[in-house]
Design a protein around this motif. Structure first.
Motif, mmCIF file in Angstrom:
data_model
loop_
_atom_site.group_PDB
_atom_site.id
_atom_site.type_symbol
_atom_site.label_atom_id
_atom_site.label_comp_id
_atom_site.label_asym_id
_atom_site.label_seq_id
_atom_site.Cartn_x
_atom_site.Cartn_y
_atom_site.Cartn_z
ATOM 1 N N GLU A 239 -14.850 -18.219 6.153
ATOM 2 C CA GLU A 239 -14.070 -18.595 7.468
ATOM 3 C C GLU A 239 -13.318 -19.808 7.108
ATOM 4 O O GLU A 239 -12.337 -19.896 7.742
ATOM 5 C CB GLU A 239 -15.084 -18.904 8.283
ATOM 6 N N GLU A 240 -13.793 -20.696 6.533
ATOM 7 C CA GLU A 240 -12.985 -22.076 6.136
ATOM 8 C C GLU A 240 -11.623 -21.415 5.315
ATOM 9 O O GLU A 240 -10.788 -22.159 5.479
ATOM 10 C CB GLU A 240 -13.644 -22.758 5.233
ATOM 11 N N GLU A 241 -11.835 -20.760 4.279
ATOM 12 C CA GLU A 241 -10.548 -20.440 3.568
ATOM 13 C C GLU A 241 -9.584 -19.385 4.348
ATOM 14 O O GLU A 241 -8.415 -19.668 4.012
ATOM 15 C CB GLU A 241 -11.090 -19.780 2.431
ATOM 16 N N ASN A 242 -10.265 -18.624 4.963
ATOM 17 C CA ASN A 242 -9.362 -17.656 5.674
ATOM 18 C C ASN A 242 -8.311 -18.621 6.769
ATOM 19 O O ASN A 242 -7.301 -18.206 7.029
ATOM 20 C CB ASN A 242 -9.906 -16.945 6.670
ATOM 21 N N ALA A 243 -9.060 -19.622 7.226
ATOM 22 C CA ALA A 243 -8.422 -20.488 8.288
ATOM 23 C C ALA A 243 -7.414 -21.253 7.643
ATOM 24 O O ALA A 243 -6.009 -21.562 8.069
ATOM 25 C CB ALA A 243 -9.195 -21.252 8.801
ATOM 26 N N LYS A 244 -7.476 -21.640 6.375
ATOM 27 C CA LYS A 244 -6.597 -22.398 5.496
ATOM 28 C C LYS A 244 -5.305 -21.618 5.448
ATOM 29 O O LYS A 244 -4.174 -22.054 5.261
ATOM 30 C CB LYS A 244 -7.164 -22.871 4.406
ATOM 31 N N ARG A 245 -5.749 -20.250 5.069
ATOM 32 C CA ARG A 245 -4.625 -19.298 4.692
ATOM 33 C C ARG A 245 -3.853 -19.027 6.021
ATOM 34 O O ARG A 245 -2.503 -18.819 5.998
ATOM 35 C CB ARG A 245 -5.079 -18.110 4.172
ATOM 36 N N LEU A 246 -4.401 -18.824 6.998
ATOM 37 C CA LEU A 246 -3.615 -18.503 8.218
ATOM 38 C C LEU A 246 -2.731 -19.841 8.578
ATOM 39 O O LEU A 246 -1.659 -19.389 8.962
ATOM 40 C CB LEU A 246 -4.520 -18.122 9.450
ATOM 41 N N ALA A 248 -1.376 -21.648 6.709
ATOM 42 C CA ALA A 248 -0.024 -21.631 5.577
ATOM 43 C C ALA A 248 0.553 -20.504 5.637
ATOM 44 O O ALA A 248 1.460 -20.191 5.066
ATOM 45 C CB ALA A 248 -0.694 -21.636 4.133
ATOM 46 N N GLY A 249 0.244 -19.667 6.802
ATOM 47 C CA GLY A 249 1.192 -18.333 6.949
ATOM 48 C C GLY A 249 0.840 -17.250 6.177
ATOM 49 O O GLY A 249 1.563 -16.219 6.097
ATOM 50 N N LEU A 250 -0.465 -17.245 5.601
ATOM 51 C CA LEU A 250 -0.898 -16.329 4.522
ATOM 52 C C LEU A 250 -1.740 -15.304 5.587
ATOM 53 O O LEU A 250 -2.392 -15.868 6.483
ATOM 54 C CB LEU A 250 -1.412 -16.605 3.378
ATOM 55 N N ASP A 251 -1.831 -14.045 5.027
ATOM 56 C CA ASP A 251 -3.077 -13.308 5.614
ATOM 57 C C ASP A 251 -4.323 -13.600 5.118
ATOM 58 O O ASP A 251 -4.616 -14.409 4.192
ATOM 59 C CB ASP A 251 -2.916 -11.684 5.164
#
Length: 263
Positions: A239-246, A248-251
């Motif tokens: 959840e934490e890493e996905n939030a960082k990716r989103l 940053a404009g990443l999927d």
């Protein structure tokens, strides 16, 4: 009358023991044999009728073996337990292994593994003096061809001047040598969810552990509470890493087929 019955019983028992002693011939065979050793989940040695093809098969991945290391592994040694049948010896006894051809993607000696007649192998492959068990090495090599396809090494205990093969089903093993992530045979969907190579790599990156069959086996035989903790750790970490990716404009993290990774 009671004394007579006891006397008859005594001599009947004595006759039985005498018959048993006559049936037991002293072990005199000079043949010594070798078997691979398999242990069940309790650590007990498994008999040949209990060992399945799955237990005779294992895999080695240079990817998982290098987990947590900053250096690229180019060679590694795997050890397989072996036990002897017959008398002990007061000197070291060499063990002979031979490759069994499958006719498809067979490992090439000197390319994917150190040949069984190579001094680097033979000096490590023996039963020590006065011992009835040891380990035999398989020295795997990281050839670039493994990035394109996996290879199979089927090997067996072969006869030499010291040993003959032992029980059927305990003298041959199969090893898959790969340079990619492969689903461990004991992967647990209960604790880790559906398997995927991207998920597997994240688990390696986030913990520094290999997450191979050996490591998972140690977890499954340990504290169930710790497994539950790991499941929760991965869920929160994702959840934490996905939030960082989103942000940053990443999927979010997905497998190559587009399926969302979940724990």
């Amino acid at each position: 009358m009671k004394t007579l019955i006891q006397t008859i019983a005594f001599f009947s028992l004595l006759a039985t023991f005498s018959a048993c002693e006559q049936d037991l011939e002293p072990y005199s065979s000079t043949d010594c044999r070798l078997n691979f050793v398999y242990l069940d989940y309790t650590g007990a040695v498994m008999t040949s009728d209990r060992v399945t093809e799955a237990e005779r098969t294992s895999s080695y991945s240079f990817i998982t073996a290098g987990a947590g290391s900053t250096e690229r592994i180019t060679t590694d040694t795997l050890w397989f337990d072996v036990s002897t049948m017959g008398f002990l010896s007061d000197h070291d006894r060499p063990i002979r292994l031979e490759q069994v051809s499958t006719g498809k993607d067979d490992a090439i000696p000197g390319v994917h593994y150190v040949a069984f007649d190579d001094p680097a192998f033979t000096r490590c492959c023996f039963v020590p003096a006065n011992q009835n068990q040891t380990q035999v090495p398989i020295i795997v090599l990281r050839d670039p061809s493994l990035e394109e396809h996996d290879v199979t090494l089927v090997f067996r205990l072969a006869e030499n001047e010291y040993f003959k093969p032992g029980y059927t089903g305990l003298t041959e093993r199969t090893l898959y040598i790969i340079d990619r992530l492969l689903e461990p045979s004991n992967w647990s969907q209960q604790y880790f969810g559906i398997y995927g190579p991207v998920k597997h790599q994240l688990m390696i990156d986030w913990t520094g552990e290999a997450w191979d069959e050996s490591y998972i086996r140690s977890l499954l035989s340990g504290d169930v509470g710790y497994l539950s903790y790991l499941n929760e750790f991965f869920r929160l970490k994702l959840e934490e890493e996905n939030a960082k990716r989103l942000e940053a404009g990443l999927d979010i993290y997905k497998e190559k087929d587009g399926s969302e990774i979940r724990f």
